[in-house]
Design a protein around this motif. Structure first.
Motif, PDB file in Angstrom:
ATOM      1  N   GLY A 125     -12.338 -20.733  77.174  1.00 53.66           N
ATOM      2  CA  GLY A 125     -12.275 -22.189  77.279  1.00 53.66           C
ATOM      3  C   GLY A 125     -12.106 -22.662  78.709  1.00 53.66           C
ATOM      4  N   VAL A 126     -11.350 -21.906  79.477  1.00 54.13           N
ATOM      5  CA  VAL A 126     -11.120 -22.286  80.870  1.00 54.13           C
ATOM      6  C   VAL A 126     -12.422 -22.203  81.665  1.00 54.13           C
ATOM      7  CG1 VAL A 126      -9.879 -21.692  82.977  1.00 54.13           C
ATOM      8  CG2 VAL A 126      -8.726 -21.549  80.777  1.00 54.13           C
ATOM      9  N   ILE A 127     -13.173 -21.138  81.415  1.00 52.44           N
ATOM     10  CA  ILE A 127     -14.449 -20.976  82.131  1.00 52.44           C
ATOM     11  C   ILE A 127     -15.399 -22.108  81.730  1.00 52.44           C
ATOM     12  CG2 ILE A 127     -16.429 -19.449  82.506  1.00 52.44           C
ATOM     13  CD1 ILE A 127     -13.854 -18.311  83.604  1.00 52.44           C
ATOM     14  N   VAL A 128     -15.408 -22.394  80.436  1.00 57.09           N
ATOM     15  CA  VAL A 128     -16.267 -23.494  79.959  1.00 57.09           C
ATOM     16  C   VAL A 128     -15.908 -24.781  80.700  1.00 57.09           C
ATOM     17  CG1 VAL A 128     -16.750 -24.984  77.977  1.00 57.09           C
ATOM     18  CG2 VAL A 128     -16.679 -22.514  77.682  1.00 57.09           C
ATOM     19  N   GLY A 129     -14.620 -25.044  80.806  1.00 52.65           N
ATOM     20  CA  GLY A 129     -14.170 -26.252  81.490  1.00 52.65           C
ATOM     21  C   GLY A 129     -14.630 -26.283  82.934  1.00 52.65           C
ATOM     22  N   LEU A 130     -14.486 -25.175  83.616  1.00 49.43           N
ATOM     23  CA  LEU A 130     -14.863 -25.131  85.034  1.00 49.43           C
ATOM     24  C   LEU A 130     -16.376 -25.301  85.214  1.00 49.43           C
ATOM     25  CD1 LEU A 130     -12.531 -22.251  86.299  1.00 49.43           C
ATOM     26  CD2 LEU A 130     -12.256 -24.705  86.625  1.00 49.43           C
ATOM     27  N   TRP A 243      -7.723 -28.992  79.789  1.00 46.64           N
ATOM     28  CA  TRP A 243      -6.912 -28.601  80.936  1.00 46.64           C
ATOM     29  C   TRP A 243      -7.803 -28.212  82.123  1.00 46.64           C
ATOM     30  CZ3 TRP A 243      -2.162 -29.983  81.379  1.00 46.64           C
ATOM     31  CH2 TRP A 243      -1.337 -29.412  82.343  1.00 46.64           C
ATOM     32  N   ALA A 244      -8.837 -27.451  81.829  1.00 45.29           N
ATOM     33  CA  ALA A 244      -9.710 -26.977  82.907  1.00 45.29           C
ATOM     34  C   ALA A 244     -10.688 -28.054  83.368  1.00 45.29           C
ATOM     35  CB  ALA A 244     -10.480 -25.744  82.445  1.00 45.29           C
ATOM     36  N   THR A 259      -1.944 -31.209  75.712  1.00 44.24           N
ATOM     37  CA  THR A 259      -1.818 -31.187  77.177  1.00 44.24           C
ATOM     38  C   THR A 259      -0.589 -31.973  77.628  1.00 44.24           C
ATOM     39  OG1 THR A 259      -3.301 -33.093  77.401  1.00 44.24           O
ATOM     40  CG2 THR A 259      -4.302 -30.916  77.600  1.00 44.24           C
ATOM     41  N   TYR A 260      -0.276 -33.032  76.890  1.00 47.79           N
ATOM     42  CA  TYR A 260       0.890 -33.822  77.287  1.00 47.79           C
ATOM     43  C   TYR A 260       2.188 -33.058  77.003  1.00 47.79           C
ATOM     44  CZ  TYR A 260       3.797 -37.939  78.104  1.00 47.79           C
ATOM     45  OH  TYR A 260       4.738 -38.813  78.604  1.00 47.79           O
ATOM     46  N   VAL A 261       2.206 -32.320  75.910  1.00 43.63           N
ATOM     47  CA  VAL A 261       3.389 -31.483  75.640  1.00 43.63           C
ATOM     48  C   VAL A 261       3.579 -30.497  76.790  1.00 43.63           C
ATOM     49  CG1 VAL A 261       4.289 -29.636  74.177  1.00 43.63           C
ATOM     50  CG2 VAL A 261       3.327 -31.676  73.119  1.00 43.63           C
TER      51      VAL A 261
END
Lengths: 304, 484
Positions: A125-130, A243-244, A259-261
């Motif tokens: 998911g992080v890579i997708v976001g970036l 997040w990403a 994300t807010y938590v």
């Protein structure tokens, strides 16, 4: 000579391998699931404050929960997450069901499609976001560059820097990354439908559309509900991609409850886990309620 | 029969779990072993015994020093800044050479994971926490009693007086000094000389445009297709705030600016409004790059020095950490010389002749350490003037540790060993001294409470620069989140 062991000993012996197999998993489950769950509930009624060199836990009753309803960012994150949990699954289930049928009916290149559509799920998911942050870059991003190249300058927007588009972008990216999972589950459900039923329908003269609508979709319905619930839960807990991709910004327009938590728990210059725990507990309740409602509304429609 | 097979399988499974649990310890020890091999071959045998013993007896224990040495664990950030890493590693090597009974294990982290790890280990009682640790301005760590007071531990005469003003919280009831400041930060403004020449922009003799002139510069840059500044907010919560901060600092001076910046003073004043409205005027003139919302901090450095798509760059002195490294790693061409400017002189500004200065993140000692005396001794060792000079020579950042260039500057061999090309960045320092050298520094630390910090991030860093919020709405949001 062979003797049968007493029944009590046999019973005991049977428990040993069971304990050996289940024990480590249970220890893991208790330590990392059950304990944190109850600890979160406990902390949600407390405030943790550092005072003169020590962390003090004080019982505050429902104060954290009441504060949530005055927290504008929390309410915005709830709104965003609810929008996402309606739009996301609708988009995902429609696409996944359509694609699952296409593959099931073996359209040309169906093997390629199956792999291609599932592949995004394998990317973190992080890579997708970036990657999508690059794609949606206002200046040199692939999307805007393509739009400009075909003369659609006016459509090239600052996708992640506006009030109206960032949430749509985040929903789309998450959808792109996860619809393959739903598709595979639905495809498995379709594959499990007995061939005899379909053959019988054909013999009875049913058209393809009739077979799909009258036999396959009803047979697929339990799987569909399960996948829908999984999709709904996934949206209600969405974190990595947001997040990403945006970090919840700009101005919390893409903030989700998850994300807010995280921000309140680890990025707020405080050691108080009480308030974010209250958020997490409340949201757990909302997710459970949502799952219950989906079950209640759709389950009775399971008819064969 | 099947039961026996199951049991055998389960035993194998448990053995696998046990081995897996031991694995990280083995990795840590491997690092130690390599270090030993470099120093002394004779220790080979001891090394093997040590590894076996640790795996057998304490598989989850923290790193152990060899040969009865005192082990100091040091967690530092700057994982992506090779010059700073090289400098700190040099100090560690020097200290170990002078103190053969001490073994220092340095671990490099990114800042946010490091902070999360500290929170996790310290809230769990400190098991596995390091002795020496990154520290910036985490007041809550001090409030929780996690940080050791360094007031009596360091030779403060070796430091710039500014060092004692940061990492201390007397108004919160914590008058100690909890931070070792190694770097002194000056907030600067760079410009691209070629673009200025191309656009016919002449820099004033005192390197300071007026408020109106600066706005005009931005307009001309924008009209020519350049961004006013290269800064962007893709992965940082502060570059979008800089125009407001620079303007407000110049308008009200450091003491009052600190109150605004820390959320201790309401923003509905003429000065704060003027700073916000000026930042809006700059925005509307084309200050920000089109990629403002997504470009990361590394990318906007490249945008300025390599892509050269912006006229200027707001940046503190830590610019060098990302830019003065190999070009293949994203650094700038050493032969490309940019210029520096003083901040725009604000109309009626009280501090137009000052430079906003602060501190970079530094180090502290965690209270759970069992080696407090040695940890303090290491920081005191680091406070020597020669290391202040080494810091500046290697990282090209001003040092908080005072030094005498003639006596303390490292020789070329030392610098070469640390991958520094002597003289390569002399032009940078000449420019720095020319523009900022004679100016007084005004310090303003940036510790804020969480709620105010969030509003600064969302409203000033994200909202105002992207026209998502008006000045009135920004003031209302800031005032609504002031720290108690």
């Amino acid at each position: 000579m062979f003797f049968r062991k007493p029944a009590q000993q046999q019973q005991r012996n049977r428990w040993i391998p069971i304990a050996i197999f289940i024990g480590p998993v249970m220890v893991y489950y208790l330590a990392f699931m059950i304990y944190p769950f109850f600890a979160t509930i406990y902390y949600s009624f407390n405030t943790i404050t550092p005072v003169q060199g020590a962390l003090t836990t004080s019982f505050v009753g429902l104060k954290n929960y009441i504060s949530l309803f005055n927290d504008k960012v929390f309410l915005l994150s709830v709104k965003n997450t609810l929008i996402w949990s309606v739009v996301g699954p609708a988009l995902e289930m429609t696409t996944a069901l359509t694609l699952a049928f296409l593959i099931y009916f073996k359209v040309p290149l169906h093997r390629f499609y199956r792999t291609a559509w599932f592949t995004p799920l394998l990317v973190s998911g992080v890579i997708v976001g970036l990657v999508f942050r690059w794609i949606f870059n206002n200046e040199w991003g692939l999307l805007n560059a393509s739009l400009r190249a075909v003369g659609l300058e006016g459509w090239a927007l600052n996708w992640l820097g506006r009030r109206d588009t960032p949430l749509m972008v985040v929903i789309f990216v998450h959808y792109w990354a996860t619809f393959g999972y739903s598709m595979v589950l639905l495809l498995a459900g379709l594959s499990a439908i007995p061939e005899e039923l379909l053959d019988a329908a054909k013999v009875d003269g049913a058209s393809l559309l009739q077979t799909v609508m009258r036999i396959m979709i009803p047979m697929l319905w339990p799987t569909f509900i399960t996948v829908l619930i999984l999709s709904f839960i996934g949206k209600m807990r969405a974190f990595h991609v947001v997040w990403a991709l945006t970090g919840g910004g700009p101005m919390h327009f893409t903030e989700t409850v998850a994300t807010y938590v995280q921000k309140r728990a680890f990025g707020w210059s405080t050691l108080d886990l009480g308030y974010p725990s209250a958020m997490a507990v409340l949201w757990f309740g909302v997710v459970m309620l949502g799952v219950g409602l989906i079950n209640r509304w759709l389950k009775h429609r399971v008819e064969y | 029969m099947f039961r026996k097979i199951y049991t055998l399988f389960a035993v194998v499974l448990i053995a696998a779990f046990a081995l897996a649990a031991c694995a990280p310890q083995t990795v840590i020890e491997t690092v130690e072993v390599e270090k030993t091999v470099e120093v002394e071959k004779i220790v080979e045998v001891e090394k093997t015994v040590e590894v076996e013993k640790i795996v057998e007896v304490t598989p989850t224990a923290p790193p152990q020093a060899e040969g009865g040495k005192e082990l100091i664990v040091w967690w530092s950030h700057w994982a992506n800044e090779p010059a700073k890493k090289a400098m700190v590693e040099k100090v560690v090597a020097d200290y170990e050479a002078e103190h053969p009974n001490v073994d220092i294990v340095l671990t490099w982290w990114d800042k946010n994971p490091l902070k999360d790890a500290i929170r996790s280990t310290m809230t769990a009682g400190g098991e596995g926490a390091p002795d020496l640790v990154y520290f910036e301005n985490e007041l809550e760590w001090v409030q929780a009693g996690w940080m050791v007071d360094l007031a009596d531990a360091l030779p403060w005469d070796n430091f710039d007086p500014m060092a004692k003003l940061d990492g201390t919280y007397p108004d919160q009831g914590y008058p100690g000094i909890y931070k070792f400041n190694i770097s002194k930060v000056t907030n600067m403004l760079f410009y691209n000389k070629e673009i200025f020449a191309e656009l016919g922009i002449t820099v004033p003799e005192n390197y300071q445009f007026t408020q109106a002139e600066f706005l005009e510069v931005v307009k001309r840059c924008s009209a020519a297709g350049y961004a006013g500044v290269a800064d962007a907010i893709g992965n940082r919560p502060y570059p979008g705030v800089w125009p407001v901060q620079y303007a407000l600092f110049s308008l009200v001076g450091p003491q009052e600016f600190d109150l605004y910046n820390a959320g201790k003073k309401a923003w509905d004043t003429p000065e704060a409004r003027a700073a916000l409205e000026y930042s809006v005027a700059l925005r509307d003139a084309g200050l920000w790059p089109e990629s403002f919302s997504t470009m990361t901090i590394d990318e906007f450095h490249v945008y300025f020095h390599t892509q050269r798509k912006a006229c200027m760059l707001y940046i503190p002195t830590w610019y060098t950490g990302r830019a003065f490294k190999a070009q293949a790693d994203g650094g700038q061409d050493p032969n490309w010389h940019f210029g520096m400017l003083r901040y725009p002189a604000m109309d009626g500004g009280k501090a137009n002749d000052l430079v906003w200065a602060g501190t970079e993140s530094g180090f502290g000692i965690l209270s759970t350490t069992k080696h407090e005396a040695t940890a303090k001794d290491i920081l005191a060792y680091l406070a020597q003037p020669k290391y202040g000079a080494l810091w500046t020579a290697v990282t090209n950042s001003p040092s908080m540790i005072k030094y005498d260039v003639a006596a303390d500057w490292p020789d070329n061999d030392t610098l070469t060993a640390l991958n520094v090309v002597p003289g390569q960045w002399d032009w940078y320092w000449e420019e720095y001294n020319k523009v900022y050298g004679g100016l007084e520094l005004g310090i303003a630390p940036t510790a804020r409470c969480g709620g105010f910090n969030d509003v600064v991030t969302s409203v000033l860093n994200e909202g105002l620069p992207q026209n998502l919020v008006s000045v009135d709405e920004a003031i209302e949001a800031l005032n609504g989140a002031l720290c108690q």
